[in-house]
Write a protein that holds these residues in place. Structure first.
Motif, mmCIF file in Angstrom:
data_model
loop_
_atom_site.group_PDB
_atom_site.id
_atom_site.type_symbol
_atom_site.label_atom_id
_atom_site.label_comp_id
_atom_site.label_asym_id
_atom_site.label_seq_id
_atom_site.Cartn_x
_atom_site.Cartn_y
_atom_site.Cartn_z
ATOM 1 N N GLU A 361 0.832 -1.202 0.000
ATOM 2 C CA GLU A 361 0.000 0.000 0.000
ATOM 3 C C GLU A 361 0.867 1.253 0.000
ATOM 4 N N ASN A 362 1.937 1.228 0.806
ATOM 5 C CA ASN A 362 2.846 2.393 0.836
ATOM 6 C C ASN A 362 3.396 2.680 -0.551
ATOM 7 N N GLY A 363 3.887 1.582 -1.213
ATOM 8 C CA GLY A 363 4.489 1.747 -2.537
ATOM 9 C C GLY A 363 3.529 2.441 -3.493
ATOM 10 N N CYS A 364 2.262 2.022 -3.461
ATOM 11 C CA CYS A 364 1.280 2.628 -4.378
ATOM 12 C C CYS A 364 0.857 4.012 -3.903
ATOM 13 N N LYS A 365 0.675 4.123 -2.586
ATOM 14 C CA LYS A 365 0.159 5.369 -2.004
ATOM 15 C C LYS A 365 1.112 6.541 -2.212
ATOM 16 N N TYR A 366 2.402 6.266 -2.103
ATOM 17 C CA TYR A 366 3.377 7.363 -2.173
ATOM 18 C C TYR A 366 3.974 7.539 -3.575
ATOM 19 N N SER A 367 3.284 6.996 -4.624
ATOM 20 C CA SER A 367 3.761 7.225 -5.995
ATOM 21 C C SER A 367 2.607 7.821 -6.798
ATOM 22 N N ASN A 401 14.792 7.284 11.019
ATOM 23 C CA ASN A 401 13.704 7.155 12.004
ATOM 24 C C ASN A 401 12.435 6.553 11.416
ATOM 25 N N ILE A 402 12.512 6.142 10.157
ATOM 26 C CA ILE A 402 11.287 5.812 9.440
ATOM 27 C C ILE A 402 10.561 4.605 10.056
ATOM 28 N N PHE A 403 11.306 3.764 10.806
ATOM 29 C CA PHE A 403 10.656 2.599 11.424
ATOM 30 C C PHE A 403 10.134 2.890 12.842
ATOM 31 N N PHE A 406 4.739 6.149 14.546
ATOM 32 C CA PHE A 406 4.162 7.488 14.303
ATOM 33 C C PHE A 406 5.087 8.433 13.552
ATOM 34 N N TYR A 407 6.233 7.922 13.133
ATOM 35 C CA TYR A 407 7.142 8.804 12.400
ATOM 36 C C TYR A 407 6.722 8.864 10.935
ATOM 37 N N ARG A 408 6.551 10.068 10.430
ATOM 38 C CA ARG A 408 6.208 10.237 9.016
ATOM 39 C C ARG A 408 7.205 11.205 8.397
ATOM 40 N N ASN A 411 7.758 14.954 3.683
ATOM 41 C CA ASN A 411 7.136 15.242 2.386
ATOM 42 C C ASN A 411 5.794 14.522 2.188
ATOM 43 N N THR A 412 5.141 14.111 3.294
ATOM 44 C CA THR A 412 3.914 13.323 3.119
ATOM 45 C C THR A 412 2.673 13.976 3.731
ATOM 46 N N GLN A 413 2.767 15.296 4.014
ATOM 47 C CA GLN A 413 1.625 15.944 4.677
ATOM 48 C C GLN A 413 0.320 15.788 3.894
ATOM 49 N N GLY A 417 -2.155 9.069 6.485
ATOM 50 C CA GLY A 417 -1.392 7.976 7.102
ATOM 51 C C GLY A 417 -1.190 8.269 8.571
ATOM 52 N N HIS A 418 -0.809 7.228 9.301
ATOM 53 C CA HIS A 418 -0.602 7.410 10.740
ATOM 54 C C HIS A 418 0.848 7.170 11.154
ATOM 55 N N GLY A 419 1.656 6.644 10.265
ATOM 56 C CA GLY A 419 3.066 6.385 10.615
ATOM 57 C C GLY A 419 3.258 5.130 11.457
ATOM 58 N N ILE A 420 2.316 4.201 11.371
ATOM 59 C CA ILE A 420 2.474 2.982 12.193
ATOM 60 C C ILE A 420 2.876 1.774 11.342
ATOM 61 N N GLY A 421 2.466 1.825 10.041
ATOM 62 C CA GLY A 421 2.636 0.654 9.181
ATOM 63 C C GLY A 421 4.035 0.061 9.190
ATOM 64 N N LEU A 422 5.064 0.895 8.962
ATOM 65 C CA LEU A 422 6.428 0.355 8.860
ATOM 66 C C LEU A 422 6.929 -0.215 10.182
ATOM 67 N N SER A 423 6.530 0.399 11.316
ATOM 68 C CA SER A 423 6.994 -0.169 12.597
ATOM 69 C C SER A 423 6.337 -1.519 12.841
ATOM 70 N N GLY A 445 12.208 7.489 -5.934
ATOM 71 C CA GLY A 445 11.473 6.296 -5.526
ATOM 72 C C GLY A 445 12.100 5.584 -4.344
ATOM 73 N N THR A 446 11.422 4.516 -3.989
ATOM 74 C CA THR A 446 11.837 3.798 -2.773
ATOM 75 C C THR A 446 11.938 2.305 -3.071
ATOM 76 N N THR A 447 12.985 1.676 -2.489
ATOM 77 C CA THR A 447 13.091 0.221 -2.587
ATOM 78 C C THR A 447 13.141 -0.342 -1.176
HETATM 79 P P1 ADP Z 1 1.937 5.756 6.968
HETATM 80 O O1 ADP Z 1 2.148 5.320 5.568
HETATM 81 O O2 ADP Z 1 0.636 5.417 7.510
HETATM 82 O O3 ADP Z 1 2.315 7.176 7.203
HETATM 83 P P2 ADP Z 1 4.101 3.935 7.521
HETATM 84 O O4 ADP Z 1 4.668 3.521 8.809
HETATM 85 O O5 ADP Z 1 3.646 2.876 6.601
HETATM 86 O O6 ADP Z 1 2.952 4.946 7.878
HETATM 87 O O7 ADP Z 1 5.207 4.775 6.823
HETATM 88 C C1 ADP Z 1 5.924 5.725 7.553
HETATM 89 C C2 ADP Z 1 6.442 6.794 6.663
HETATM 90 O O8 ADP Z 1 7.420 6.263 5.787
HETATM 91 C C3 ADP Z 1 5.417 7.367 5.759
HETATM 92 O O9 ADP Z 1 4.699 8.400 6.393
HETATM 93 C C4 ADP Z 1 6.238 7.899 4.607
HETATM 94 O O10 ADP Z 1 6.772 9.161 4.964
HETATM 95 C C5 ADP Z 1 7.389 6.941 4.528
HETATM 96 N N1 ADP Z 1 7.211 5.907 3.498
HETATM 97 C C6 ADP Z 1 6.946 4.619 3.682
HETATM 98 N N2 ADP Z 1 6.933 3.951 2.530
HETATM 99 C C7 ADP Z 1 7.191 4.868 1.565
HETATM 100 C C8 ADP Z 1 7.319 4.811 0.148
HETATM 101 N N3 ADP Z 1 7.154 3.675 -0.540
HETATM 102 N N4 ADP Z 1 7.611 5.968 -0.506
HETATM 103 C C9 ADP Z 1 7.795 7.092 0.153
HETATM 104 N N5 ADP Z 1 7.679 7.219 1.503
HETATM 105 C C10 ADP Z 1 7.381 6.121 2.190
#
Ligand code: ADP
Length: 458
Positions: A361-367, A401-403, A406-408, A411-413, A417-423, A445-447
């Motif tokens: 979802e992140n991959g699609c959401k942030y592209s 800090n991305i993991f 609640f860290y976001r 550039n994603t304002q 999102g809530h910043g919980i998914g990656l943790s 982009g992101t890998t």
């Molecule tokens: P959320 O997506 O709900 O904010 P996540 O924990 O999934 O929470 O992601 C944390 C942050 O990591 C996101 O707010 C975003 O800033 C960054 N991020 C994660 N995946 C991507 C991605 N594929 N491309 C760009 N930024 C990303």
């Protein structure tokens, strides 16, 4: 007993034993030397007397007695007796017969030639004197008043030195142990001052080189970790309440506005749908929070089953596309993955699906093109999933800090999102001893790479 007392006692015992042994040796050698020297003097004196009596014709018994009477070189209370071969007394200065001499002793002297023994205070020496024509037995005795006085003096001196040394050693040992332990006491005092409200305090690391400094350093490192986790926990609670409050405030607002006036059924329905959306969001959020709490302590492992990763990828893809048809997800399997066992991992289906769905979802959401490519590789002992998008990327300063919960990124304002998914992803993957790596550059982009360890019984 505390360490200071124990060290002092140890120091005291060690020095006391060494001093005692040294004093004893000094005393024994001195006593030995005194005895030897006294017997030598006695022998040489008695020898001279016997020589005068036997070898010098001009000296007879009376003259010798006169000589001996006021002889300044005589030893204290000196007695000299000379016996001839009949055991008859030839000459004696022992007028009151203080020295007991019997035939056995005389025979023994004749046999051994030199006999030493003590009779009360007297030290007695018997030796064989060979004259020109005959052999005589000389018995000499005297009291070594000066020698014994010297020994008594030595005893007193050694006792005084021993006592003073022991007192000095005890006091200096106490001070020394106190000084040696001072840094530890300091650390203990400083540690005592650190409470849950003052985790920012640190222990003084002193010169930074010795063991105490290492202890302080280790303690400071532990404090730092504690402080960090304490701050994370504090922030977590603050962030969680904030995230929960936002939809609740929205729901309250919508319901209050709806209740202000009577409205058409359509308006009510619209409000209810919007409220339902918010509640669903809230529900999803609280589910994620619960999952995060369960996975972060490494305890929840769920039910462990054999899962085909390719099947889970396809299923998750379907579900995501159903939810948002704008998403394009391509799945690419490595050609080496011909064997289905290589695609099998052990884990809980729901948890692994949560990982895949969060990352996809992140991959699609942030592209902007909502497109994500997934490669499945089999390398060495790892099965790796590589999620690659050409989206907005993550600024470098946010990457470390991305993991964190609640860290976001900055550039994603504009994206929800809530910043919980990656943790949650990190927590779940760690449960199965896997690894998560992220590489990203803004605008490119992101890998994100997730690797699960090779299943042992494959
Ligand atoms: P959320 O997506 O709900 O904010 P996540 O924990 O999934 O929470 O992601 C944390 C942050 O990591 C996101 O707010 C975003 O800033 C960054 N991020 C994660 N995946 C991507 C991605 N594929 N491309 C760009 N930024 C990303």
């Amino acid at each position: 007993m505390n360490i200071r007392n124990r060290l002092t006692l140890l120091f005291f015992v060690l020095v006391a034993v060494i001093l005692l042994m040294a004093s004893l040796l000094i005393y024994v050698f001195s006593a030995d030397y005194r005895e030897d020297e006294f017997y030598n003097r006695l022998q040489s004196k008695a020898n001279n007397t016997a020589k005068l009596l036997i070898d010098v014709d001009e000296v007879d018994i009376d003259l010798l007695r006169k000589i001996e009477k006021d002889n300044p070189v005589s030893l204290p209370d000196e007695r000299i007796i000379v016996y001839d071969f009949h055991n008859e007394t030839l000459f004696s200065t022992d007028e009151d017969s203080t020295i007991h001499v019997d035939t056995d002793l005389l025979n023994r002297i004749r046999l051994e030639e030199n006999v030493r023994y003590r009779q009360g205070e007297y030290e007695v020496l018997g030796f064989l004197f060979k004259g020109r024509y005959d052999r005589f037995v000389v018995v000499a005795a005297a009291i070594d008043i000066y020698g014994f006085n010297k020994l008594r003096n030595l005893r007193v001196i050694l006792l005084i030195v021993f006592s003073i040394s022991i007192i000095v050693v005890s006091v200096s040992g106490w001070v020394f142990a106190g000084n040696a332990l001072k840094p530890i006491s300091k650390v203990v005092r400083q540690v005592d001052e650190i409470s849950i409200t003052s985790l920012n305090l640190r222990v003084d690391e002193g010169n930074g080189k010795d063991e105490i400094a290492q202890l302080a350093h280790t303690f400071n490192s532990m404090l730092k970790r504690l402080e960090t986790s304490f701050i994370i926990q504090k922030n977590f609670i603050a962030n969680a309440s904030h995230e929960l409050r936002t939809p609740l405030t929205a729901i309250t607002g919508q319901l209050e506005v709806a209740l202000l006036n009577s409205r058409s059924n359509e308006d009510y329905e619209k409000t209810l749908r919007s409220v339902l959306d918010d509640i669903k969001n809230l529900n999803a959020l609280s589910n994620r929070l619960l999952l995060l709490a369960q996975t972060s302590d490494g305890e929840k492992k769920g039910s462990v089953a054999l899962l085909r990763i390719d099947e889970l990828l396809w299923q998750t893809r379907e579900e995501l596309i159903k939810r948002d048809p704008a998403y394009h997800i391509r799945i690419d399997l490595d050609e080496n993955l011909d064997d289905e066992t290589k695609l099998t991992i052990e884990g809980d289906e729901q948890l692994i699906k949560t990982v895949l769905s969060n990352v996809m979802e992140n991959g699609c959401k942030y592209s902007e093109d909502h497109t994500l490519e997934i490669q499945v590789n089999y390398a060495d002992t790892w099965l790796c999933l590589i999620f690659k998008d050409h989206g907005i990327g993550i600024p470098e300063k946010d990457l470390e800090n991305i993991f964190q919960p609640f860290y976001r990124a900055g550039n994603t304002q504009h994206i929800k999102g809530h910043g919980i998914g990656l943790s949650v992803v990190k927590g779940i993957v760690s449960l199965y001893n896997g690894t998560v790596d992220i590489n990203s550059s803004v605008g490119q982009g992101t890998t994100l790479t997730i690797c699960f360890p090779f299943r042992q019984n494959n």
